[in-house]
Write an enzyme that holds these catalytic residues in place. Structure first.
Site, PDB file in Angstrom:
ATOM      1  N   HIS A   4       0.796  -1.236   0.000  1.00  0.00           N
ATOM      2  CA  HIS A   4       0.000   0.000   0.000  1.00  0.00           C
ATOM      3  C   HIS A   4       0.827   1.284   0.000  1.00  0.00           C
ATOM      4  O   HIS A   4       0.273   2.374   0.139  1.00  0.00           O
ATOM      5  CB  HIS A   4      -0.941   0.007   1.211  1.00  0.00           C
ATOM      6  N   GLY A  20      -4.975  10.889  10.697  1.00  0.00           N
ATOM      7  CA  GLY A  20      -5.900  10.064   9.922  1.00  0.00           C
ATOM      8  C   GLY A  20      -6.078  10.614   8.519  1.00  0.00           C
ATOM      9  O   GLY A  20      -6.117   9.867   7.532  1.00  0.00           O
ATOM     10  N   ARG A  24      -4.138  16.403   6.060  1.00  0.00           N
ATOM     11  CA  ARG A  24      -3.424  16.964   7.219  1.00  0.00           C
ATOM     12  C   ARG A  24      -1.932  16.644   7.103  1.00  0.00           C
ATOM     13  O   ARG A  24      -1.083  17.438   7.484  1.00  0.00           O
ATOM     14  CB  ARG A  24      -3.997  16.440   8.534  1.00  0.00           C
ATOM     15  N   ARG A  43      -3.728   5.114  -3.263  1.00  0.00           N
ATOM     16  CA  ARG A  43      -5.040   5.329  -2.634  1.00  0.00           C
ATOM     17  C   ARG A  43      -5.202   6.756  -2.111  1.00  0.00           C
ATOM     18  O   ARG A  43      -6.013   7.005  -1.204  1.00  0.00           O
ATOM     19  CB  ARG A  43      -5.284   4.342  -1.478  1.00  0.00           C
ATOM     20  N   ARG A  87       0.956   9.344  16.331  1.00  0.00           N
ATOM     21  CA  ARG A  87      -0.350   9.715  15.778  1.00  0.00           C
ATOM     22  C   ARG A  87      -0.666  11.148  16.191  1.00  0.00           C
ATOM     23  O   ARG A  87      -0.487  11.524  17.356  1.00  0.00           O
ATOM     24  CB  ARG A  87      -1.432   8.749  16.282  1.00  0.00           C
ATOM     25  N   GLY A  89      -3.947  13.094  15.938  1.00  0.00           N
ATOM     26  CA  GLY A  89      -5.329  12.915  15.521  1.00  0.00           C
ATOM     27  C   GLY A  89      -6.305  13.841  16.213  1.00  0.00           C
ATOM     28  O   GLY A  89      -5.939  14.645  17.071  1.00  0.00           O
ATOM     29  N   SER A  90      -7.567  13.711  15.829  1.00  0.00           N
ATOM     30  CA  SER A  90      -8.636  14.435  16.519  1.00  0.00           C
ATOM     31  C   SER A  90      -9.445  13.430  17.334  1.00  0.00           C
ATOM     32  O   SER A  90      -9.384  12.214  17.085  1.00  0.00           O
ATOM     33  CB  SER A  90      -9.521  15.181  15.517  1.00  0.00           C
ATOM     34  N   ASP A 204     -14.458  17.885  19.290  1.00  0.00           N
ATOM     35  CA  ASP A 204     -15.873  18.006  19.637  1.00  0.00           C
ATOM     36  C   ASP A 204     -16.096  17.320  20.984  1.00  0.00           C
ATOM     37  O   ASP A 204     -15.246  16.552  21.439  1.00  0.00           O
ATOM     38  CB  ASP A 204     -16.754  17.355  18.559  1.00  0.00           C
ATOM     39  N   ARG A 217      -9.678  24.322  14.336  1.00  0.00           N
ATOM     40  CA  ARG A 217      -9.002  23.015  14.365  1.00  0.00           C
ATOM     41  C   ARG A 217      -7.576  23.156  13.863  1.00  0.00           C
ATOM     42  O   ARG A 217      -6.667  22.555  14.394  1.00  0.00           O
ATOM     43  CB  ARG A 217      -9.768  21.982  13.540  1.00  0.00           C
TER      44      ARG A 217
HETATM   45  O1  LIG Z   1      -8.645  13.296  12.781  1.00  0.00           O
HETATM   46  P1  LIG Z   1      -8.255  11.833  12.657  1.00  0.00           P
HETATM   47  O2  LIG Z   1      -6.806  11.626  12.859  1.00  0.00           O
HETATM   48  O3  LIG Z   1      -8.735  11.202  11.351  1.00  0.00           O
HETATM   49  O4  LIG Z   1      -8.993  11.068  13.856  1.00  0.00           O
HETATM   50  C1  LIG Z   1     -10.379  11.036  14.128  1.00  0.00           C
HETATM   51  O5  LIG Z   1     -11.193  11.535  13.068  1.00  0.00           O
HETATM   52  C2  LIG Z   1     -11.779  10.463  12.320  1.00  0.00           C
HETATM   53  C3  LIG Z   1     -13.278  10.540  12.461  1.00  0.00           C
HETATM   54  O6  LIG Z   1     -13.753  11.742  11.970  1.00  0.00           O
HETATM   55  C4  LIG Z   1     -11.217   9.170  12.910  1.00  0.00           C
HETATM   56  O7  LIG Z   1     -10.098   8.784  12.154  1.00  0.00           O
HETATM   57  C5  LIG Z   1     -10.867   9.604  14.314  1.00  0.00           C
HETATM   58  O8  LIG Z   1      -9.910   8.820  14.963  1.00  0.00           O
HETATM   59  O1  LIG Z   2     -13.377   9.343  16.537  1.00  0.00           O
HETATM   60  C1  LIG Z   2     -13.822  10.456  16.801  1.00  0.00           C
HETATM   61  C2  LIG Z   2     -13.108  11.641  16.530  1.00  0.00           C
HETATM   62  C3  LIG Z   2     -13.663  12.849  16.850  1.00  0.00           C
HETATM   63  N1  LIG Z   2     -14.879  12.870  17.426  1.00  0.00           N
HETATM   64  C4  LIG Z   2     -15.577  11.743  17.692  1.00  0.00           C
HETATM   65  O2  LIG Z   2     -16.684  11.805  18.214  1.00  0.00           O
HETATM   66  N2  LIG Z   2     -15.027  10.566  17.368  1.00  0.00           N
END
Ligand SMILES: O=P(O)(O)O[C@H]1O[C@H](CO)[C@@H](O)[C@H]1O
Ligand SMILES: O=c1cc[nH]c(=O)[nH]1
Length: 232
Positions: A4, A20, A24, A43, A87, A89-90, A204, A217
């Site tokens: 991949h 993710g 970003r 991909r 990682r 992430g959000s 959120d 964000r």
């Molecule tokens: O902002 P990322 O890193 O994608 O992380 C969060 O956002 C996504 C969901 O909207 C899921 O991948 C979750 O883990």
């Molecule tokens: O996985 C996630 C990421 C952001 N907000 C959520 O509610 N779930």
């Protein structure tokens, strides 16, 4: 080239930042790296390597969910020799005092994913952060005057669950927030004896319903990236 990822051996640094969202990763590379070079577009999972403070560093999207990050983490480690997987992430808050824009270090990652139950024949495995990366993140944040929170997070297989109250059980047991990848990353890193840390910015709140705007964000992600970049 792996299944991949189309990079050649040597094109990916030992330390990689893993959002993710592949866009970003593009933003991180073009905002922070000197001389960013694209190493993957298979991909659309964009990956870049550049230089930060004189050292090579990479970033790549992982997609959403444990299966997706597990595939990329496996190939990055076993085919490209990546050693530090961070990682960026959000996450959604499960606690009143964890506010949108807060940054959370995932010390451990509980999960609704069935993968580890399959792997460990029905027993529970506790995926945890690398202690050295965790400690370094705290030190960096202190120097930069960035507030971090830390604790257990939930890695969920669902973004849109049927039971909107389900988070309350996890919340009652002290879980700080929910993402969809951390437990997968920690498990694959542990299996291959490399280091991983998940840094999450709260986008959120399931408790209050509050959400950040796209612009906000970006600003708060900046603080999380400022910490992650120093962990090499
Ligand atoms: O902002 P990322 O890193 O994608 O992380 C969060 O956002 C996504 C969901 O909207 C899921 O991948 C979750 O883990
Ligand atoms: O996985 C996630 C990421 C952001 N907000 C959520 O509610 N779930």
């Amino acid at each position: 080239m792996s299944v991949h990822i189309e990079a050649q051996m040597g094109e990916i640094a030992e330390t990689i930042l893993l959002p993710g969202d592949p866009l970003r990763a593009k933003w991180i590379a073009h905002t922070y790296f000197e001389d960013p070079k694209l190493f993957n577009d298979v991909r659309g999972m964009l990956g870049y390597t550049g230089i930060y403070k004189g050292k090579p560093i990479s970033t790549m999207g992982t997609g959403m969910g444990v299966p997706s990050i597990s595939i990329y983490a496996h190939e990055l480690i076993t085919e490209y020799g990546v050693k530090n997987l961070i990682r960026v992430g959000s996450a959604g808050s499960y606690q009143k005092e964890i506010k949108v824009r807060d940054i959370v270090l995932a010390m451990a990652a509980s999960s609704t994913s069935g993968i580890n139950r399959l792997r460990f024949n029905g027993a529970d495995y506790a995926p945890t952060a690398d202690f050295g990366l965790f400690q370094k993140a705290l030190e960096v944040a202190k120097i930069k005057n960035i507030t971090l929170k830390a604790g257990n997070v939930l890695t969920s297989d669902e973004f849109y669950g049927d039971d909107v109250e389900a988070y309350k059980k996890w919340s009652a047991f002290g879980v700080l927030c929910v993402d969809m990848e951390s437990s997968g990353l920690y498990t694959i890193a542990a299996k291959h004896k490399v280091k991983a840390l998940s840094i999450l910015t709260i986008s959120d709140s399931l408790v209050t319903g509050e959400r950040t705007t796209a612009e906000e964000r970006e600003t708060t992600f900046k603080e999380m990236i400022d910490v992650a970049l120093e962990l090499t």
